[in-house]
Design an enzyme around this catalytic site. Structure first.
Site, short mmCIF file in Angstrom:
data_model
loop_
_atom_site.label_atom_id
_atom_site.label_comp_id
_atom_site.label_asym_id
_atom_site.label_seq_id
_atom_site.Cartn_x
_atom_site.Cartn_y
_atom_site.Cartn_z
N GLU A 116 -12.13 -20.61 -36.12
CA GLU A 116 -12.00 -19.84 -37.36
C GLU A 116 -10.51 -20.06 -37.74
O GLU A 116 -9.52 -20.64 -37.24
CB GLU A 116 -11.81 -18.09 -36.53
N CYS A 129 -3.57 -19.72 -41.08
CA CYS A 129 -3.45 -19.93 -39.67
C CYS A 129 -4.65 -20.92 -39.55
O CYS A 129 -5.85 -20.22 -39.59
CB CYS A 129 -3.46 -18.32 -39.11
N CYS A 136 -10.48 -23.40 -26.17
CA CYS A 136 -9.14 -23.58 -25.56
C CYS A 136 -9.43 -23.55 -24.12
O CYS A 136 -9.86 -22.83 -23.22
CB CYS A 136 -8.15 -22.37 -26.01
N CYS A 140 -5.45 -18.08 -20.95
CA CYS A 140 -4.49 -16.79 -20.75
C CYS A 140 -5.44 -15.65 -20.99
O CYS A 140 -6.29 -15.69 -21.75
CB CYS A 140 -3.61 -16.89 -22.09
N CYS A 143 -6.28 -13.35 -24.03
CA CYS A 143 -6.61 -14.40 -25.19
C CYS A 143 -7.97 -14.40 -25.43
O CYS A 143 -8.53 -14.86 -24.52
CB CYS A 143 -5.81 -15.44 -25.52
N CYS A 367 -6.98 -14.20 -32.95
CA CYS A 367 -7.27 -14.36 -31.57
C CYS A 367 -8.59 -14.68 -31.04
O CYS A 367 -8.68 -14.55 -29.69
CB CYS A 367 -6.69 -13.09 -30.74
#
Ligand code: SAH
Length: 376
Positions: A116, A129, A136, A140, A143, A367
């Site tokens: 995105e 962004c 990923c 974390c 997230c 996010c």
């Protein structure tokens, strides 16, 4: 780590049980340097200067449509566009808020991977962004992207296409405020940019190089945000590109940071901050410290105090981000009074601090939450 990095030439007769290499996104003009583009065009039997014309269509006129490229011979337009401007992103879903000035797009890549990007227009500038990886690997826990794990690295052109899509929308006057351009790019979408180093640096170069090489965005307008991969921060400092470095710190003490940003078990707070100060010294750029304020987890005054002591008198700026809770998370944003106390404590140490506006919150921020729930 990039999947490619484990690929090495095989010695004759060497047995391998490795899975076949996955298909890669199609080669695109934005993956190539100007020389490589000229070579690619020559290989298609065209004059090398056609590469400059094609590049201007892409980076300057933002036009991927062969029919409009009237300075190219009609017979070769289609061939050049097919070979060097293959479509890489397909829009799956688009949502807007803030009166149309925030626009978030969910893209499908050639292999079905989802990423995105978000376009945010302000009165005086427009920021894109972008994602640098599908998923990923940094894990974390607060997230949304981290929860799903890493699918794959994106190519340079897949990253650039997100910026070009935003630039096209602005140029075409689709975003309220009249025709405009992309002034800033932040690597704050999905992925850890410094874990996809080569493609990300290629993308940064294409962003900042002037036309026909690239988009001609000021390097100062580009922000690379990282969990703190220390060796890669050092490498970035050596590139001679004055891009802004943002470090996602989220805790000033190793005990808590080990849980919020798990890569901290490899590179500790002190090492990450040292790398950040070296980066600031080399580039003369103010480093941004990202700190998501999570209620009763990392928002205590003593932590603000500790953070202030660690970073005071440095070329630094703190960006506090009210936590955007992910679906099913037990964590939430800090109480307003705790947020205010945190800000005051940092200011007491003379540290510049701002609380990030929560633009796009109602469309699930930046996010990874859209890719996590594409059907919603
Ligand atoms: N991998 C890069 C880019 C991630 S996204 C990095 O970690 O810096 C950009 C920022 O958004 C990071 O600081 C990240 O920690 C933060 N972030 C991620 N999820 C969040 C959430 N739910 N609420 C607030 N900030 C979040």
């Amino acid at each position: 780590m990039a999947p490619e990095s484990s690929v090495r030439p095989r010695a004759a007769g060497e047995l391998t049980f490795a899975a076949p290499r996955r298909a890669k996104p199609a080669r695109h003009l934005a993956d190539l340097s100007m020389d490589e583009r000229r070579t690619a065009v020559a290989e298609l039997g065209e004059k090398p200067f056609r590469a400059d014309q094609l590049s201007r269509h892409y980076f300057e006129r933002l036009n991927p449509d062969a029919a409009a490229m009237t300075d190219l011979p009609a017979a070769t337009r289609e061939q050049l566009v097919t070979a060097l401007l293959p479509p890489l992103l397909t829009s799956v879903k688009e949502i807007t808020c803030d009166g149309g000035t925030t626009r978030k797009t969910l893209w499908k890549l050639f292999d079905g991977a989802l990423v995105e990007s978000v376009l945010m227009r302000y009165p005086d500038r427009a920021t894109m962004c972008v994602s640098s990886q599908a998923g990923c690997g940094m894990n974390c826990p607060f997230c949304a992207t981290g929860q799903a794990g890493l699918t794959r690295n994106m190519s340079t052109a897949e990253i650039i296409e997100q910026v070009v899509a935003g630039a096209r929308a602005l140029a075409a006057g689709e975003v309220p405020g009249g025709p405009g351009r992309v002034n800033n790019v932040v690597f704050m979408g999905m992925g850890e940019p410094l874990a996809n180093y080569k493609a990300v640096i290629g993308a940064v170069r294409r962003m900042v190089d002037p036309s026909p090489q690239g988009l001609g965005i000021s390097a100062r307008g580009v922000t690379v945000s990282t969990v703190g991969l220390v060796p890669a921060i050092g490498k970035l400092a050596d590139e001679g590109l004055p891009v802004t470095l943002a470090v996602s710190l989220h805790a000033p003490d190793d005990e808590l940071r080990d849980t919020l940003v798990p890569i901290n078990t490899r590179w500790k707070v002190a090492e990450v901050l040292d790398a950040a100060w070296s980066y600031a010294a080399r580039t003369k750029r103010r480093v941004s410290i990202e700190y998501a304020l999570i209620k009763d987890i990392n928002d205590q005054e003593w932590r603000a105090d500790l953070l202030g002591k660690l970073i005071k008198n440095k070329l630094v700026h703190v960006n506090l981000i009210p936590l955007n809770p992910t679906p099913g998370s037990k964590w939430t944003a800090s109480r307003p009074e705790d947020e205010r106390a945190f800000v005051r404590r940092l200011e007491f140490h003379g540290v510049p601090v701002t609380v990030r506006d929560t633009r796009g919150r109602e469309i699930d921020g930046a996010c990874g939450q859209l890719a996590a729930a594409p059907g919603s």
